[in-house]
Design an enzyme around this catalytic site. Structure first.
Site, mmCIF file in Angstrom:
data_model
loop_
_atom_site.group_PDB
_atom_site.id
_atom_site.type_symbol
_atom_site.label_atom_id
_atom_site.label_comp_id
_atom_site.label_asym_id
_atom_site.label_seq_id
_atom_site.Cartn_x
_atom_site.Cartn_y
_atom_site.Cartn_z
ATOM 1 N N HIS A 1 8.281 -10.867 -9.847
ATOM 2 C CA HIS A 1 8.965 -11.260 -8.425
ATOM 3 C C HIS A 1 10.603 -10.527 -9.923
ATOM 4 C CE1 HIS A 1 7.547 -11.319 -4.851
ATOM 5 N NE2 HIS A 1 6.793 -12.122 -5.419
ATOM 6 N N SER B 1 -14.548 8.051 -0.587
ATOM 7 C CA SER B 1 -14.101 6.490 -1.318
ATOM 8 C C SER B 1 -15.907 6.781 -1.292
ATOM 9 C CB SER B 1 -13.302 5.611 -1.589
ATOM 10 O OG SER B 1 -13.729 4.498 -1.200
ATOM 11 N N GLY C 1 -7.509 -6.516 -2.908
ATOM 12 C CA GLY C 1 -6.803 -7.915 -2.031
ATOM 13 C C GLY C 1 -6.913 -8.995 -3.420
ATOM 14 N N ASP D 1 3.144 -2.133 -11.777
ATOM 15 C CA ASP D 1 1.759 -2.148 -11.233
ATOM 16 C C ASP D 1 1.060 -0.742 -11.933
ATOM 17 O OD1 ASP D 1 1.904 -5.300 -10.008
ATOM 18 O OD2 ASP D 1 1.583 -4.268 -8.185
HETATM 19 C C1 GLA Z 1 3.681 -7.271 -6.763
HETATM 20 C C2 GLA Z 1 4.179 -5.897 -6.324
HETATM 21 C C3 GLA Z 1 5.009 -5.801 -8.201
HETATM 22 C C4 GLA Z 1 5.767 -7.142 -7.993
HETATM 23 C C5 GLA Z 1 4.716 -8.335 -8.001
HETATM 24 C C6 GLA Z 1 5.525 -9.858 -8.235
HETATM 25 O O1 GLA Z 1 2.249 -7.014 -7.311
HETATM 26 O O2 GLA Z 1 3.611 -4.743 -6.838
HETATM 27 O O3 GLA Z 1 5.643 -3.759 -8.307
HETATM 28 O O4 GLA Z 1 6.525 -7.481 -7.490
HETATM 29 O O5 GLA Z 1 4.210 -7.776 -6.203
HETATM 30 O O6 GLA Z 1 6.209 -9.473 -8.743
#
Ligand code: GLA
Length: 393
Positions: free
Chosen positions: A28, A61, A117, A167
């Site tokens: 976060h 998919s 998930g 990510d």
């Molecule tokens: C998810 C979001 C990321 C990041 C994390 C928390 O994975 O996709 O961008 O904010 O939560 O670190």
């Protein structure tokens, strides 16, 4: 690639694989313009792709054989596509919005070995594999940081999930045997050595089985709280708060806790990167536990299965453990001595005692970022079109 042939005629022109990610530390912090330290996994999403002439984005998919998507590119608009196909469709939309219309369309055959998930960024991996395939097929040659931003835009503005840049960056920019230190304000990156086996250690992912949805509103609520805290403190983002004591100026106890998490987490990322650079992975263990406590108590995004998994891992001899990702479900990351086989069974026993479904375990091996697979044309086999390998030497 026989799977492409099941959905489309002919052979794919290009095949790309983009990995999921784990995050060593820095949770976060990305949308607060701070620092993160994720790494790519050896699990990921493969997209086999070919050009078309009918202006359609056709997506199949292997994990959803009953749900083919045939989407006229010209009709792509936020909200127009739902479910898994929204991620690759969103990437095509973001490319179009950025001035790359993908004339003629594309056929994409998707396959994945990432559990959805589980908080391992299967959706970002899908976006990134699709982005590389569309970029490659249409000869765009966009730099990877730009593809990461376009994939994030797809997720934010097309799918409607307000996630940060961590990510997609981890999936596209990571290097094997390293974590990716990313400054989410400047985009600057550094590869930090992360080789658990060489240190006699292992990183273990525990999929707690609890499922989260970033779109359920609680993630967006945390983002808003952070923005409000930054505004009240008179800074552009919480990245600009350099001492945890400054958060004491916030009168609202909830906002104070949220800000304290972000400020202390940024400090922990910096310390973790320093320890890794100095070859002290074991020393990162205590930081993982401090991160978990902060996410649980100050940011309030942990969930019961994660807390139990962390406590059981530590009681069984782990050096550190914490929840990963957005929270409210997904996976825990534990740092364990390589020979310590008791950690997994100890966690499973605690879950069983509570009547919870058994957790799943994966080794987390810091792996290479996305790459092009098996070039049948013999041009530069083993390299890729976007030059990440070449740039990174
Ligand atoms: C998810 C979001 C990321 C990041 C994390 C928390 O994975 O996709 O961008 O904010 O939560 O670190």
């Amino acid at each position: 690639m026989s799977w492409f042939g099941e959905g489309f005629s002919g052979r794919p022109e290009q095949v790309w694989r983009a990995p999921g990610r784990a995050n060593l530390i820095g949770e976060h912090t990305d949308y607060n313009q701070g620092w993160v330290l994720p790494f790519a996994l050896d699990l990921g999403v493969t997209v086999a792709a070919g050009r078309r002439g009918d202006g359609v984005l056709a997506i199949r998919s292997r994990q959803a054989p009953g749900a083919p998507a045939d989407l006229p590119l010209a009709a792509l608009a936020p909200g127009a596509v739902t479910g898994w196909a929204a991620y690759p469709a969103g990437v095509a939309w973001a490319l179009r919005e950025a001035g790359h219309p993908l004339t003629g369309g594309a056929s994409l055959a998707v396959d994945s070995d990432l559990p959805p998930g589980a908080g391992l960024s299967s959706s970002a991996a899908l976006e990134c594999a699709a982005a590389l395939a569309l970029d490659g097929l249409h000869g765009l040659g966009l730099p990877r940081p730009e593809l990461a931003t376009l994939a994030q835009r797809a997720e934010n503005d097309f799918v409607g999930v307000p996630s940060g840049i961590m990510d997609q960056s981890a999936s596209l920019l990571s290097r094997a045997g390293h974590a990716l230190l990313l400054d989410c304000r400047t985009g600057a990156t550094a590869d930090v050595p992360l080789d658990p086996a060489a240190a006699g250690l292992a990183l273990l992912i525990i999929d707690t089985g609890a499922r989260h949805a970033l779109g359920d509103g609680r993630y967006a609520q945390r983002r808003r709280e952070c923005e409000r805290a930054a505004a009240l403190l008179g800074v552009a983002s919480l990245r600009d708060v350099t001492s945890p004591a400054e958060t004491g100026r916030l009168a609202d106890p909830v906002l104070r806790r949220r800000a304290r998490h972000v400020v202390t987490e940024n400090e922990r990322v910096e310390r973790a990167a320093g320890l890794l650079t100095g070859g002290d992975l074991a020393g990162v263990g205590a930081l993982l536990c401090a991160s978990h406590a902060s996410l649980r108590d100050d940011f309030e995004v942990s969930w019961p299965e994660a807390d139990v998994a962390v406590d059981a891992a530590m009681a069984a001899g782990a050096l550190g453990a914490r929840m990963m990702g957005g929270g409210f479900g997904g996976s825990v990351l534990a740092l364990v001595p390589a020979g310590r086989r008791a950690v997994g069974p100890a966690i499973a026993a605690e879950f069983e005692r509570r009547g919870w479904p058994p957790p799943a375990f994966f080794p987390a091996v810091p792996s290479a970022g996305a790459s092009r697979l098996g070039r049948a044309d013999g041009e530069g086999a083993g390299t890729d079109d976007n030059g990440a390998g070449a740039e990174r030497g």
